[in-house]
Design a protein around this motif. Structure first.
Motif, mmCIF file in Angstrom:
data_model
loop_
_atom_site.group_PDB
_atom_site.id
_atom_site.type_symbol
_atom_site.label_atom_id
_atom_site.label_comp_id
_atom_site.label_asym_id
_atom_site.label_seq_id
_atom_site.Cartn_x
_atom_site.Cartn_y
_atom_site.Cartn_z
ATOM 1 N N PHE A 175 0.770 -1.291 0.086
ATOM 2 C CA PHE A 175 -0.165 -0.024 -0.207
ATOM 3 C C PHE A 175 0.595 1.156 0.160
ATOM 4 N N ASN A 176 1.952 1.457 0.947
ATOM 5 C CA ASN A 176 2.784 2.503 0.984
ATOM 6 C C ASN A 176 3.608 2.845 -0.134
ATOM 7 N N SER A 177 3.870 1.682 -1.141
ATOM 8 C CA SER A 177 4.637 1.715 -2.158
ATOM 9 C C SER A 177 3.997 2.346 -3.302
ATOM 10 N N MET A 178 2.571 2.561 -3.240
ATOM 11 C CA MET A 178 1.756 3.082 -4.285
ATOM 12 C C MET A 178 1.556 4.703 -3.683
ATOM 13 N N ALA A 179 1.043 5.390 -4.944
ATOM 14 C CA ALA A 179 0.817 6.778 -4.622
ATOM 15 C C ALA A 179 -0.481 7.014 -3.979
ATOM 16 N N ASN A 180 -0.457 7.301 -2.681
ATOM 17 C CA ASN A 180 -1.633 7.698 -1.689
ATOM 18 C C ASN A 180 -1.365 9.106 -0.984
ATOM 19 N N THR A 181 -2.586 9.545 -0.495
ATOM 20 C CA THR A 181 -2.446 10.610 0.185
ATOM 21 C C THR A 181 -2.163 10.043 1.782
ATOM 22 N N MET A 182 -2.167 8.903 2.115
ATOM 23 C CA MET A 182 -2.185 8.452 3.542
ATOM 24 C C MET A 182 -1.085 7.397 3.484
ATOM 25 N N VAL A 183 -0.728 7.213 4.794
ATOM 26 C CA VAL A 183 0.404 6.040 5.283
ATOM 27 C C VAL A 183 -0.301 5.073 6.016
ATOM 28 N N LEU A 184 -0.091 3.664 5.642
ATOM 29 C CA LEU A 184 -0.285 2.818 6.812
ATOM 30 C C LEU A 184 0.687 2.420 7.553
ATOM 31 N N GLY A 185 0.735 1.728 8.846
ATOM 32 C CA GLY A 185 1.717 1.201 9.734
ATOM 33 C C GLY A 185 1.301 0.431 10.858
ATOM 34 N N ILE A 186 2.216 -0.117 11.398
ATOM 35 C CA ILE A 186 2.105 -0.922 12.375
ATOM 36 C C ILE A 186 1.658 -0.171 13.658
ATOM 37 N N ASN A 187 0.343 -1.057 14.195
ATOM 38 C CA ASN A 187 -0.142 -0.481 15.627
ATOM 39 C C ASN A 187 -0.545 -1.672 16.329
ATOM 40 N N GLN A 188 -1.323 -1.578 17.399
ATOM 41 C CA GLN A 188 -1.896 -2.464 18.153
ATOM 42 C C GLN A 188 -2.725 -3.487 17.411
ATOM 43 N N PHE A 189 -3.279 -3.127 16.373
ATOM 44 C CA PHE A 189 -4.289 -4.252 15.681
ATOM 45 C C PHE A 189 -3.457 -4.916 14.563
ATOM 46 N N ALA A 190 -1.861 -4.953 14.554
ATOM 47 C CA ALA A 190 -1.324 -5.431 13.385
ATOM 48 C C ALA A 190 -1.414 -7.005 13.591
ATOM 49 N N ASP A 191 -1.782 -7.649 14.375
ATOM 50 C CA ASP A 191 -1.885 -9.047 14.965
ATOM 51 C C ASP A 191 -3.222 -9.606 14.733
ATOM 52 N N LEU A 192 -3.966 -8.733 14.214
ATOM 53 C CA LEU A 192 -5.519 -9.317 13.834
ATOM 54 C C LEU A 192 -5.607 -9.236 12.585
ATOM 55 N N ASP A 193 -6.409 -10.232 12.223
ATOM 56 C CA ASP A 193 -6.871 -10.199 10.676
ATOM 57 C C ASP A 193 -8.098 -9.421 10.536
ATOM 58 N N PHE A 194 -8.485 -9.047 9.466
ATOM 59 C CA PHE A 194 -9.471 -8.290 9.148
ATOM 60 C C PHE A 194 -10.894 -8.609 10.031
ATOM 61 N N ALA A 195 -11.425 -9.799 9.865
ATOM 62 C CA ALA A 195 -12.624 -10.427 10.404
ATOM 63 C C ALA A 195 -12.483 -10.345 12.016
ATOM 64 N N GLU A 196 -11.205 -10.588 12.684
ATOM 65 C CA GLU A 196 -11.192 -10.534 14.145
ATOM 66 C C GLU A 196 -11.262 -8.781 14.722
ATOM 67 N N PHE A 197 -10.585 -8.011 13.909
ATOM 68 C CA PHE A 197 -10.642 -6.607 14.035
ATOM 69 C C PHE A 197 -11.967 -6.116 14.240
ATOM 70 N N LYS A 198 -12.947 -6.736 13.365
ATOM 71 C CA LYS A 198 -14.240 -6.166 12.797
ATOM 72 C C LYS A 198 -15.160 -6.585 13.900
ATOM 73 N N SER A 199 -14.983 -7.657 14.438
ATOM 74 C CA SER A 199 -15.730 -8.324 15.397
ATOM 75 C C SER A 199 -15.628 -8.032 16.653
ATOM 76 N N ILE A 200 -14.168 -7.700 17.069
ATOM 77 C CA ILE A 200 -14.007 -7.327 18.529
ATOM 78 C C ILE A 200 -14.299 -5.611 18.580
ATOM 79 N N TYR A 201 -13.951 -4.861 17.582
ATOM 80 C CA TYR A 201 -13.903 -3.280 17.832
ATOM 81 C C TYR A 201 -15.053 -2.664 17.284
#
Length: 352
Positions: free
Chosen positions: A90-116
């Motif tokens: 994602f960060n290698s492409m032209a974007n107006t935002m940057v993604l990075g490691i945070n406290q959710f980086a060990d959760l897959d998409f489904a887990e993140f959604k169901s928990i938070y």
């Protein structure tokens, strides 16, 4: 003749032996070369894996992660590596935002959604949509710099975002009305507003929370009724220890960025967004301009905007702690229609 034949034959046999030997040498060199390349590639892969595991170890220390056994550790490392790969692409492409490691980086998409995130924010019926035809909104405003915003809070593993959005807008309105800034109780809203359709960690609505506060003649402080990140019984004694109150609330006209900007020019505004996407889970900085949908499932707070920037953006306070995003904040592009992430769809604010 026979002697000449044997001499010639022996010369040919010698040539064949030499040729076979040379071919054998080249073949051996080729095999050794291939093995060297394979070894080099394997070493490169091992180097990458070692670097990623070291990064995972740093992640564990930074966010105080603890895993029950080796299997869970291996699973979380795999998920972390997948998220890390996504971030790099994602960060290698032209974007107006940057993604990075945070406290959710060990959760897959489904887990993140169901928990938070709750399944969705309740759709509202607009109440007294406000007309801002006489207000000239400035090019930018930031209520944080004016003292109307409390520090970023953390809802934890509970779908209570709606209560944080509610307290944030009431805190701002109370301060702007001439009172001291006070951090208000999300837990009171979670425990005591069930009769208004709210479901604690299971989700709720900012408008319904406003109705409860009005009926209760106010809301108590965070200090009096601390947040526990889980559902509980209503503490009626503390819920009547009023720290701030509102007289009514108003809905901003849906899908009108101009009216929303005029509203934010007067005070922080509660909004719903769709946040069940990787651009929210792994957001680090910059302006979100797309890739987040309009199925509202998360309550947050607009505390300002900059309409002079390129692209222009809303300043949004989240409730996932200060290790997420820009110290707990995210910038979302100002746009027409439903807005990026549905930000224009259901804004509302309290009136003191």
């Amino acid at each position: 003749m026979l002697g000449g034949y044997y001499e010639s034959h022996n010369q040919q046999r010698g040539w064949k032996k030499s040729t076979i030997a040379i071919i054998g040498i080249f073949a051996l060199v080729g095999i050794l070369g291939t093995l060297a390349i394979v070894s080099k590639n394997n070493n490169h892969l091992l180097s990458i894996l070692n670097a990623e595991e070291q990064e995972f170890q740093n992640f564990i220390l930074s966010y105080s992660k603890a895993y029950s056994d080796e299997n869970e550790y291996s699973h979380r490392f795999k998920v972390f590596r997948n998220n890390l790969a996504y971030i790099r692409v994602f960060n290698s492409m032209a974007n107006t935002m940057v993604l990075g490691i945070n406290q959710f980086a060990d959760l897959d998409f489904a887990e993140f959604k169901s928990i938070y995130l709750p399944s969705s924010l309740p759709k509202r019926e607009q109440v007294n949509p406000t007309s801002f035809s006489g207000i000239q909104a400035p090019g930018s405003i930031d209520w944080r710099t004016k003292g109307a915003v409390t520090p970023v809070k953390d809802q934890g593993q509970c779908g209570s975002c709606w209560s944080f959005s509610t307290t944030g807008s009431v805190e701002g309105a109370w301060f702007i009305a001439g009172h001291s800034l006070v951090s208000l109780s999300e837990q009171q809203l979670m425990d005591c507003s069930w009769l208004y359709g709210n479901l604690g960690c299971g989700g709720g609505s900012m408008d319904q929370a406003f109705k409860y506060i009005i009926a209760n003649k106010g809301i108590t402080s965070e200090a009096n009724y601390p947040y526990k990140a889980k559902d509980g019984l209503c503490n009626k004694s503390e819920s009547t220890n009023i720290a701030a109150s509102i007289s009514s609330f108003k809905d901003v006209t849906a899908n009108s960025p101009d009216d929303l900007m005029n509203a934010v020019a007067t005070q922080p505004v509660s909004i719903g967004v769709e946040a069940d996407q990787s651009v929210w889970q792994l957001y680090q900085s910059g302006v979100v301009t797309s890739n987040c949908g309009t199925n509202l499932d998360h309550g947050v707070l607009i505390v300002g905007y900059d309409n002079t920037a390129t692209p222009p953006y809303w300043i949004v306070k989240n409730s996932w702690g200060t290790t997420w995003g820009m110290s707990g904040y995210i910038e979302i592009e100002i746009s027409s229609g439903n807005g990026v992430c549905g930000i224009n769809m259901q804004p509302s604010y309290p009136v003191v």
